[in-house]
Design a protein around this motif. Structure first.
Motif, PDB file in Angstrom:
ATOM      1  N   TYR A   1       4.941  -4.893  -5.852  1.00 10.08           N
ATOM      2  CA  TYR A   1       3.913  -3.871  -6.034  1.00 10.08           C
ATOM      3  C   TYR A   1       4.278  -2.602  -5.267  1.00 10.08           C
ATOM      4  CZ  TYR A   1       0.823  -7.671  -7.650  1.00 10.08           C
ATOM      5  OH  TYR A   1       0.261  -8.730  -8.311  1.00 10.08           O
ATOM      6  N   LEU A   2       3.886  -1.467  -5.836  1.00  2.98           N
ATOM      7  CA  LEU A   2       3.904  -0.187  -5.135  1.00  2.98           C
ATOM      8  C   LEU A   2       2.442   0.135  -4.863  1.00  2.98           C
ATOM      9  CD1 LEU A   2       5.604   2.406  -4.297  1.00  2.98           C
ATOM     10  CD2 LEU A   2       4.821   3.360  -6.480  1.00  2.98           C
ATOM     11  N   LYS A   3       2.049   0.141  -3.592  1.00  6.06           N
ATOM     12  CA  LYS A   3       0.614   0.167  -3.319  1.00  6.06           C
ATOM     13  C   LYS A   3       0.284   0.980  -2.080  1.00  6.06           C
ATOM     14  CE  LYS A   3       1.037  -4.412  -1.094  1.00  6.06           C
ATOM     15  NZ  LYS A   3       2.419  -4.777  -1.434  1.00  6.06           N
ATOM     16  N   ALA A   4      -0.980   1.393  -2.047  1.00  2.00           N
ATOM     17  CA  ALA A   4      -1.546   2.054  -0.874  1.00  2.00           C
ATOM     18  C   ALA A   4      -2.939   1.469  -0.681  1.00  2.00           C
ATOM     19  CB  ALA A   4      -1.620   3.558  -1.083  1.00  2.00           C
ATOM     20  N   PHE A   5      -3.185   0.897   0.496  1.00  2.00           N
ATOM     21  CA  PHE A   5      -4.508   0.331   0.746  1.00  2.00           C
ATOM     22  C   PHE A   5      -4.810   0.363   2.231  1.00  2.00           C
ATOM     23  CE2 PHE A   5      -1.770  -3.527   0.754  1.00  2.00           C
ATOM     24  CZ  PHE A   5      -2.077  -4.049   2.004  1.00  2.00           C
ATOM     25  N   CYS A   6      -6.071   0.178   2.532  1.00  4.71           N
ATOM     26  CA  CYS A   6      -6.514  -0.017   3.910  1.00  4.71           C
ATOM     27  C   CYS A   6      -7.751  -0.905   3.852  1.00  4.71           C
ATOM     28  CB  CYS A   6      -6.824   1.310   4.592  1.00  4.71           C
ATOM     29  SG  CYS A   6      -7.100   1.130   6.379  1.00  4.71           S
ATOM     30  N   ILE A   7      -7.633  -2.103   4.440  1.00  7.36           N
ATOM     31  CA  ILE A   7      -8.712  -3.087   4.417  1.00  7.36           C
ATOM     32  C   ILE A   7      -8.790  -3.752   5.787  1.00  7.36           C
ATOM     33  CG2 ILE A   7      -8.545  -3.523   1.932  1.00  7.36           C
ATOM     34  CD1 ILE A   7      -6.838  -5.965   2.542  1.00  7.36           C
ATOM     35  N   PRO A   8      -9.909  -4.398   6.088  1.00 11.30           N
ATOM     36  CA  PRO A   8      -9.978  -5.152   7.351  1.00 11.30           C
ATOM     37  C   PRO A   8      -8.970  -6.298   7.334  1.00 11.30           C
ATOM     38  CG  PRO A   8     -12.173  -4.784   6.446  1.00 11.30           C
ATOM     39  CD  PRO A   8     -11.198  -4.404   5.372  1.00 11.30           C
ATOM     40  N   GLY A   9      -8.319  -6.549   8.464  1.00  8.62           N
ATOM     41  CA  GLY A   9      -7.366  -7.639   8.549  1.00  8.62           C
ATOM     42  C   GLY A   9      -8.064  -8.989   8.509  1.00  8.62           C
ATOM     43  N   ALA A  10      -7.313 -10.015   8.105  1.00 13.43           N
ATOM     44  CA  ALA A  10      -7.882 -11.363   7.991  1.00 13.43           C
ATOM     45  C   ALA A  10      -8.432 -11.847   9.325  1.00 13.43           C
ATOM     46  CB  ALA A  10      -6.823 -12.324   7.471  1.00 13.43           C
ATOM     47  N   ASP A  11      -7.811 -11.465  10.414  1.00 10.61           N
ATOM     48  CA  ASP A  11      -8.268 -11.849  11.748  1.00 10.61           C
ATOM     49  C   ASP A  11      -8.770 -10.632  12.516  1.00 10.61           C
ATOM     50  OD1 ASP A  11      -7.609 -14.625  11.559  1.00 10.61           O
ATOM     51  OD2 ASP A  11      -5.494 -14.032  11.705  1.00 10.61           O
ATOM     52  N   GLY A  12      -9.398  -9.720  11.798  1.00 10.12           N
ATOM     53  CA  GLY A  12      -9.874  -8.497  12.422  1.00 10.12           C
ATOM     54  C   GLY A  12      -8.767  -7.448  12.446  1.00 10.12           C
ATOM     55  N   GLY A  13      -9.093  -6.293  12.925  1.00 10.05           N
ATOM     56  CA  GLY A  13      -8.112  -5.218  12.986  1.00 10.05           C
ATOM     57  C   GLY A  13      -7.931  -4.531  11.648  1.00 10.05           C
ATOM     58  N   GLU A  14      -6.810  -3.851  11.518  1.00 14.91           N
ATOM     59  CA  GLU A  14      -6.547  -3.006  10.343  1.00 14.91           C
ATOM     60  C   GLU A  14      -5.344  -3.520   9.580  1.00 14.91           C
ATOM     61  OE1 GLU A  14      -4.885   1.543   9.515  1.00 14.91           O
ATOM     62  OE2 GLU A  14      -6.044   1.131  11.334  1.00 14.91           O
ATOM     63  N   ASN A  15      -5.475  -3.588   8.258  1.00  9.33           N
ATOM     64  CA  ASN A  15      -4.376  -3.969   7.367  1.00  9.33           C
ATOM     65  C   ASN A  15      -4.149  -2.799   6.408  1.00  9.33           C
ATOM     66  OD1 ASN A  15      -2.497  -5.204   5.778  1.00  9.33           O
ATOM     67  ND2 ASN A  15      -3.810  -6.902   5.113  1.00  9.33           N
ATOM     68  N   THR A  16      -3.058  -2.078   6.619  1.00 10.64           N
ATOM     69  CA  THR A  16      -2.813  -0.830   5.879  1.00 10.64           C
ATOM     70  C   THR A  16      -1.444  -0.877   5.220  1.00 10.64           C
ATOM     71  OG1 THR A  16      -4.182   0.404   7.447  1.00 10.64           O
ATOM     72  CG2 THR A  16      -2.698   1.690   6.072  1.00 10.64           C
ATOM     73  N   ASN A  17      -1.347  -0.207   4.070  1.00 10.09           N
ATOM     74  CA  ASN A  17      -0.077  -0.168   3.337  1.00 10.09           C
ATOM     75  C   ASN A  17       0.120   1.210   2.710  1.00 10.09           C
ATOM     76  OD1 ASN A  17       1.903  -2.575   2.201  1.00 10.09           O
ATOM     77  ND2 ASN A  17       1.902  -0.763   0.885  1.00 10.09           N
ATOM     78  N   ARG A  18       1.362   1.651   2.684  1.00  6.09           N
ATOM     79  CA  ARG A  18       1.779   2.845   1.954  1.00  6.09           C
ATOM     80  C   ARG A  18       2.974   2.476   1.088  1.00  6.09           C
ATOM     81  NH1 ARG A  18       1.794   6.690   7.391  1.00  6.09           N
ATOM     82  NH2 ARG A  18      -0.472   6.627   7.755  1.00  6.09           N
ATOM     83  N   GLY A  19       3.334   3.351   0.146  1.00  2.14           N
ATOM     84  CA  GLY A  19       4.454   3.048  -0.737  1.00  2.14           C
ATOM     85  C   GLY A  19       5.473   4.168  -0.784  1.00  2.14           C
ATOM     86  N   LEU A  20       6.745   3.813  -0.856  1.00  2.00           N
ATOM     87  CA  LEU A  20       7.840   4.769  -1.003  1.00  2.00           C
ATOM     88  C   LEU A  20       8.513   4.552  -2.354  1.00  2.00           C
ATOM     89  CD1 LEU A  20       9.543   4.617   2.520  1.00  2.00           C
ATOM     90  CD2 LEU A  20       8.394   6.610   1.528  1.00  2.00           C
ATOM     91  N   LEU A  21       8.946   5.656  -2.952  1.00  3.40           N
ATOM     92  CA  LEU A  21       9.518   5.595  -4.295  1.00  3.40           C
ATOM     93  C   LEU A  21      10.554   6.701  -4.434  1.00  3.40           C
ATOM     94  CD1 LEU A  21       9.264   4.399  -7.211  1.00  3.40           C
ATOM     95  CD2 LEU A  21       7.478   6.096  -7.615  1.00  3.40           C
ATOM     96  N   TYR A  22      11.729   6.366  -4.979  1.00  2.00           N
ATOM     97  CA  TYR A  22      12.814   7.338  -5.137  1.00  2.00           C
ATOM     98  C   TYR A  22      13.403   7.223  -6.539  1.00  2.00           C
ATOM     99  CZ  TYR A  22      17.599   9.169  -4.832  1.00  2.00           C
ATOM    100  OH  TYR A  22      18.771   9.832  -5.075  1.00  2.00           O
ATOM    101  N   PHE A  23      13.749   8.390  -7.134  1.00  4.05           N
ATOM    102  CA  PHE A  23      14.423   8.429  -8.431  1.00  4.05           C
ATOM    103  C   PHE A  23      15.730   9.204  -8.299  1.00  4.05           C
ATOM    104  CE2 PHE A  23      10.015   7.748  -9.558  1.00  4.05           C
ATOM    105  CZ  PHE A  23      10.082   6.845 -10.610  1.00  4.05           C
ATOM    106  N   ASP A  24      16.762   8.700  -8.927  1.00  2.00           N
ATOM    107  CA  ASP A  24      18.061   9.372  -8.952  1.00  2.00           C
ATOM    108  C   ASP A  24      18.017  10.482 -10.006  1.00  2.00           C
ATOM    109  OD1 ASP A  24      20.673  10.187  -9.051  1.00  2.00           O
ATOM    110  OD2 ASP A  24      21.502   8.241  -9.626  1.00  2.00           O
ATOM    111  N   LEU A  25      18.135  11.743  -9.575  1.00  2.00           N
ATOM    112  CA  LEU A  25      18.076  12.895 -10.480  1.00  2.00           C
ATOM    113  C   LEU A  25      19.441  13.550 -10.654  1.00  2.00           C
ATOM    114  CD1 LEU A  25      14.768  14.531  -9.160  1.00  2.00           C
ATOM    115  CD2 LEU A  25      15.052  13.005 -11.121  1.00  2.00           C
ATOM    116  N   SER A  26      20.505  12.821 -10.349  1.00  2.00           N
ATOM    117  CA  SER A  26      21.846  13.410 -10.374  1.00  2.00           C
ATOM    118  C   SER A  26      22.297  13.814 -11.774  1.00  2.00           C
ATOM    119  CB  SER A  26      22.860  12.442  -9.766  1.00  2.00           C
ATOM    120  OG  SER A  26      22.896  11.221 -10.487  1.00  2.00           O
ATOM    121  N   SER A  27      21.653  13.277 -12.819  1.00  2.00           N
ATOM    122  CA  SER A  27      22.041  13.652 -14.183  1.00  2.00           C
ATOM    123  C   SER A  27      21.473  15.007 -14.593  1.00  2.00           C
ATOM    124  CB  SER A  27      21.582  12.583 -15.177  1.00  2.00           C
ATOM    125  OG  SER A  27      20.177  12.455 -15.171  1.00  2.00           O
TER     126      SER A  27
END
Length: 512
Positions: A248-274
């Motif tokens: 998955y390519l995802k971005a989220f922020c939710i409470p962690g299973a044991d409290g705290g913060e569970n956060t995600n970001r996504g990186l994506l790259y395309f080859d444009l050399s053509s």
């Protein structure tokens, strides 16, 4: 699934898609000749392919009768690239000042016609007697001269466009007086390509717009795709973990299973050399496909999940990047991803500005970062798309762009203040009141002309100050909506301060 198209208005800058070709051949490359007729001396069978004058006259003959002359001239247009629109063509002719030792070069009622030739001829064999036929449907009127040394700049755009569109019938131009009566003696005389002063030879100046618009759709597949998740859970130390093979390519922020913060970001790259380096990107869209779920318990999209796609400004590696060493991104170069309206929504995101920068500066193409606007576990939200590692190939991230290669681009300085030419190159003809038309500030000009061409060089709209409106709303000359696609405009004007202005560019018409 619902699909959302994000449209961004992109404004033109000092880069335009126009070039100029100047043809001024010498005696070796030039093709022109005089056609002479004197009814007492049978000169109509003589060839004058090396005449240093390009002229038209009709005077009484030295021994009575009629002495007349016409001229033919041809330019080789093969240097024009394929698939261009000619926006203007001007034939510049330099006056000789004299016709012979007794007569000036221009005199009498010497209005003339410059007419397109429609049959073949050869410089070293053409005569008055075997002169090629001409088409009166394709000609321009050359007004009578005001003095014996007058140079002329003649608009031959229509004829040159015909010759370019049909190169097999490029037979050149024919010069003749409107009135060929020896009792009304008149002449108009210019230097030919055989004249020994190069700057005085006939010159054809052609301005054209490149229509070569290329497109590319590149998909990040499982083997070649470059994307990764950046995961952070403050109770489990995941910030040092690499997720380069996340499905998955995802971005989220939710409470962690044991409290705290569970956060995600996504990186994506395309080859444009053509894409050729320095090409100008007209449009670019990033296509992302919703998964429908984040995990067994949560949907793919939920909450206040508006986000942004940022342009990454540092290098990173798919199989070593983590939350802790994630690359920096530009806070000023981004595309908005609005809140979803369905849990499995697909997105088409306008990334034109960012992709154009990446193509202009390939050494700085580090891809995109997907990040929620609000990263707070108390405001749980998520956006979830398939990555290039997904087994579902038709859901892989895709980047589609159209561009004009740098071979057909030149840069110029704007002749007026930038705000006078704040011209959108996207027009949405859908009557929603947003970007449905574009206009110039006509109060800035004492005279103006605007012509809109389609990709085949056909005029679809034109207006001048005589109509009083410097405006286009995407309709053609018949009043119908123009079809979607790329159109080109040519703008010429004189400002209220007397400054001459020329500008060309493109407009993308969208009818949705």
């Amino acid at each position: 699934m619902k699909s959302l198209y994000l449209s961004m208005l992109i404004f033109s800058s000092t880069t335009i898609y126009s070039q100029q070709l100047v043809l001024q051949p010498d005696a070796n490359a030039g093709i022109d000749a005089s056609l002479g007729y004197h009814d007492n001396f049978n000169t109509d069978f003589n060839n004058y392919g090396t005449d240093t004058y390009f002229k038209a006259f009709c005077i009484p003959g030295a021994s009575g009768g009629r002495n007349s002359n016409r001229g033919v001239i041809k330019f080789d247009l093969s240097a024009l690239p394929a698939n261009v629109t000619i926006t203007s063509a001007t034939l510049e002719l330099t006056a000789t000042g004299y016709l012979n030792s007794l007569l000036p070069g221009h005199f009498g009622d010497n209005a003339a016609y410059l007419t397109q030739i429609d049959a073949t001829w050869l410089e070293n064999t053409v005569t008055w007697a075997n002169a090629p036929t001409i088409s009166a449907a394709n000609q321009v009127l050359i007004p009578a001269s005001s003095n014996a040394n007058q140079n002329y700049s003649i608009n031959v755009t229509t004829m040159v466009s015909n010759m370019y569109a049909n190169p097999s019938i490029n037979y050149g131009f024919h010069l003749s007086l409107v009135n060929e009566d020896p009792n009304d003696a008149a002449a108009i005389a210019f230097f030919s390509s055989d004249y020994n002063v190069s700057s005085s030879r006939p010159k054809l100046i052609i301005n054209y717009i490149s229509n070569v618009i290329d497109s590319l759709c590149t998909t990040n597949d499982g083997a070649n795709g470059t994307d990764a998740s950046l995961g952070y859970h403050d109770n489990f130390g995941t910030s040092a973990n690499n997720y380069g093979n996340d499905l998955y390519l995802k971005a989220f922020c939710i409470p962690g299973a044991d409290g705290g913060e569970n956060t995600n970001r996504g990186l994506l790259y395309f080859d444009l050399s053509s894409v050729p380096v320095g090409s100008n990107v007209i449009s670019a869209s990033l296509e992302l496909y919703g998964t429908g779920y984040l995990n067994d318990l949560l949907p793919g999209h939920f909450g206040n999940n508006s986000a942004k796609i940022y342009r990454v400004t540092e290098s990173w590696s798919e199989f070593s990047v983590t939350w802790d060493n994630q690359p920096a991104a530009s806070v000023s170069d981004f595309a908005v991803v609005p809140q979803s309206s369905a849990f499995d929504q697909d997105y088409v995101i306008n990334t034109t500005t960012m992709v154009d920068y990446m193509v202009q500066n390939p050494q700085e193409n580090y891809g995109f970062l997907l990040q929620l606007d609000t990263e707070s576990p108390n405001s749980a939200a998520a956006l979830t798309f398939y990555s290039s590692d997904s087994p579902t190939s038709d859901k892989w991230p895709k980047l589609c762009l159209t561009y004009v290669s740098n071979d057909s681009v030149i840069d110029i300085e704007l002749p007026l203040e930038e705000e006078v030419f704040f011209i959108p190159n996207v027009l949405t003809v859908n009557a929603d009141g947003i970007n449905d038309s574009f206009s110039f500030d006509e109060d800035q000009f004492s005279h103006f002309e605007v012509t809109i061409f389609n990709r085949w060089g056909n005029t679809v709209h034109e207006t001048t100050d005589k109509e009083g409106l410097l405006f286009w709303d995407g309709h053609n000359l018949s009043g119908d909506n123009c079809s979607e696609g790329i159109y080109f405009y040519q703008f010429s004007a004189t400002t209220i301060s007397g400054k001459s202005v020329q500008k060309t560019g493109f407009i993308q018409v969208i009818n949705d």
